[in-house]
Scaffold this motif. Structure first.
Motif, PDB file in Angstrom:
ATOM      1  N   ILE A 135     -15.567 -55.388  54.391  1.00  0.00           N
ATOM      2  CA  ILE A 135     -15.128 -56.709  53.562  1.00  0.00           C
ATOM      3  C   ILE A 135     -15.031 -56.179  52.114  1.00  0.00           C
ATOM      4  O   ILE A 135     -14.387 -56.822  51.557  1.00  0.00           O
ATOM      5  CB  ILE A 135     -16.322 -57.224  54.651  1.00  0.00           C
ATOM      6  N   ALA A 136     -16.105 -55.453  51.534  1.00  0.00           N
ATOM      7  CA  ALA A 136     -16.375 -56.058  49.675  1.00  0.00           C
ATOM      8  C   ALA A 136     -15.142 -54.647  49.343  1.00  0.00           C
ATOM      9  O   ALA A 136     -14.519 -55.260  48.189  1.00  0.00           O
ATOM     10  CB  ALA A 136     -17.436 -55.252  49.847  1.00  0.00           C
ATOM     11  N   LYS A 137     -14.386 -53.878  49.842  1.00  0.00           N
ATOM     12  CA  LYS A 137     -13.546 -53.317  49.513  1.00  0.00           C
ATOM     13  C   LYS A 137     -12.217 -53.943  49.690  1.00  0.00           C
ATOM     14  O   LYS A 137     -11.755 -53.442  48.549  1.00  0.00           O
ATOM     15  CB  LYS A 137     -13.144 -51.648  50.483  1.00  0.00           C
ATOM     16  N   THR A 138     -11.914 -54.317  50.572  1.00  0.00           N
ATOM     17  CA  THR A 138     -10.616 -55.171  51.084  1.00  0.00           C
ATOM     18  C   THR A 138     -10.669 -56.316  50.087  1.00  0.00           C
ATOM     19  O   THR A 138      -9.898 -56.440  49.642  1.00  0.00           O
ATOM     20  CB  THR A 138     -11.146 -55.699  52.721  1.00  0.00           C
ATOM     21  N   PHE A 139     -11.845 -57.517  49.418  1.00  0.00           N
ATOM     22  CA  PHE A 139     -11.298 -58.075  49.118  1.00  0.00           C
ATOM     23  C   PHE A 139     -10.959 -57.983  47.161  1.00  0.00           C
ATOM     24  O   PHE A 139     -10.854 -58.291  47.171  1.00  0.00           O
ATOM     25  CB  PHE A 139     -12.908 -58.311  48.535  1.00  0.00           C
ATOM     26  N   VAL A 140     -12.090 -56.167  46.937  1.00  0.00           N
ATOM     27  CA  VAL A 140     -11.772 -55.898  45.654  1.00  0.00           C
ATOM     28  C   VAL A 140      -9.943 -55.507  45.753  1.00  0.00           C
ATOM     29  O   VAL A 140      -9.347 -55.949  44.715  1.00  0.00           O
ATOM     30  CB  VAL A 140     -12.657 -54.376  45.582  1.00  0.00           C
ATOM     31  N   GLN A 141      -9.809 -55.237  46.333  1.00  0.00           N
ATOM     32  CA  GLN A 141      -8.849 -54.088  47.083  1.00  0.00           C
ATOM     33  C   GLN A 141      -7.099 -55.479  46.579  1.00  0.00           C
ATOM     34  O   GLN A 141      -6.222 -55.065  46.366  1.00  0.00           O
ATOM     35  CB  GLN A 141      -8.761 -53.494  47.832  1.00  0.00           C
ATOM     36  N   HIS A 142      -7.729 -56.282  48.379  1.00  0.00           N
ATOM     37  CA  HIS A 142      -6.606 -57.015  48.677  1.00  0.00           C
ATOM     38  C   HIS A 142      -6.329 -58.841  47.288  1.00  0.00           C
ATOM     39  O   HIS A 142      -5.679 -59.162  47.442  1.00  0.00           O
ATOM     40  CB  HIS A 142      -5.727 -57.321  49.502  1.00  0.00           C
ATOM     41  N   VAL A 143      -7.937 -58.917  46.893  1.00  0.00           N
ATOM     42  CA  VAL A 143      -7.295 -60.353  46.191  1.00  0.00           C
ATOM     43  C   VAL A 143      -8.242 -60.295  45.060  1.00  0.00           C
ATOM     44  O   VAL A 143      -7.439 -60.650  43.602  1.00  0.00           O
ATOM     45  CB  VAL A 143      -9.193 -61.272  46.660  1.00  0.00           C
ATOM     46  N   LEU A 144      -8.481 -59.264  44.746  1.00  0.00           N
ATOM     47  CA  LEU A 144      -8.897 -59.137  42.850  1.00  0.00           C
ATOM     48  C   LEU A 144      -8.124 -58.093  42.785  1.00  0.00           C
ATOM     49  O   LEU A 144      -7.331 -57.726  41.306  1.00  0.00           O
ATOM     50  CB  LEU A 144     -10.523 -58.427  42.750  1.00  0.00           C
ATOM     51  N   LYS A 145      -7.602 -57.986  43.428  1.00  0.00           N
ATOM     52  CA  LYS A 145      -5.930 -55.691  43.189  1.00  0.00           C
ATOM     53  C   LYS A 145      -6.798 -55.137  42.490  1.00  0.00           C
ATOM     54  O   LYS A 145      -6.014 -54.886  41.120  1.00  0.00           O
ATOM     55  CB  LYS A 145      -4.780 -56.989  42.532  1.00  0.00           C
ATOM     56  N   LYS A 146      -7.434 -54.513  42.447  1.00  0.00           N
ATOM     57  CA  LYS A 146      -8.506 -53.331  42.141  1.00  0.00           C
ATOM     58  C   LYS A 146      -8.839 -52.495  42.639  1.00  0.00           C
ATOM     59  O   LYS A 146      -8.486 -52.734  44.296  1.00  0.00           O
ATOM     60  CB  LYS A 146      -9.878 -54.625  41.263  1.00  0.00           C
ATOM     61  N   ALA A 147      -8.724 -51.534  42.163  1.00  0.00           N
ATOM     62  CA  ALA A 147      -8.760 -50.627  43.135  1.00  0.00           C
ATOM     63  C   ALA A 147     -10.121 -50.294  43.305  1.00  0.00           C
ATOM     64  O   ALA A 147     -11.628 -50.681  42.225  1.00  0.00           O
ATOM     65  CB  ALA A 147      -8.580 -49.076  41.692  1.00  0.00           C
TER      66      ALA A 147
END
Length: 148
Positions: A135-147
């Motif tokens: 969930i954390a990884k998905t949030f970072v990549q898809h919501v924050l648009k960060k690596a």
């Protein structure tokens, strides 16, 4: 992969996840600085209060358990039950990450705002312990648009 009904329930639970704070003394919620152990224990009751409120209302009964578990952690150090991993409902894990983001990205009496790069580092640091890693990884990549 959630159904439209599951997404609607998640959105509703996200809006109401802290409803139990209505049972917490306002002076504790607004207190600057560190809470005492007793004050922290009082605040930590808000998921149970919210659960009791929501399960008593037919319209919201289906999200009551999600609200109850939104402060649980994969490592079992959460509250109110100390459950772990797959015992924590997926929507509760999502709310945990989004709630943490809101907390880290807004001013508070007890901390300063973090920028998105600092927030990503916090999610990475606490992934698998405080936050569900997927969930954390998905949030970072898809919501924050960060690596990640």
């Amino acid at each position: 992969g959630l159904s439209p009904e599951e997404i609607a329930d998640l959105e509703l639970a996200g809006l109401l996840h802290d409803i139990g704070k209505i049972g917490i003394d306002r002076s504790i919620l607004k207190k600057p600085g560190t809470l005492t152990i007793e004050e922290r224990e009082h605040v930590n009751r808000h998921p149970e209060i919210g659960y009791q409120v929501l399960r008593g209302l037919n319209l919201y009964r289906r999200i009551a358990e999600v609200v109850l578990y939104h402060h649980e952690r994969p490592d079992g150090k959460g509250y109110p039950k100390g459950i772990t991993g797959s015992d924590i409902p997926l929507p509760s894990k999502v709310i945990s990450v989004s709630d943490a983001y809101c907390s880290m990205s807004t001013n508070s009496v007890s901390r300063d705002i973090l920028n998105d790069d600092e927030i990503v580092q916090e999610f990475k640091l606490h992934s698998g312990t405080q936050f569900d890693e997927h969930i954390a990884k998905t949030f970072v990549q898809h919501v924050l648009k960060k690596a990640w």
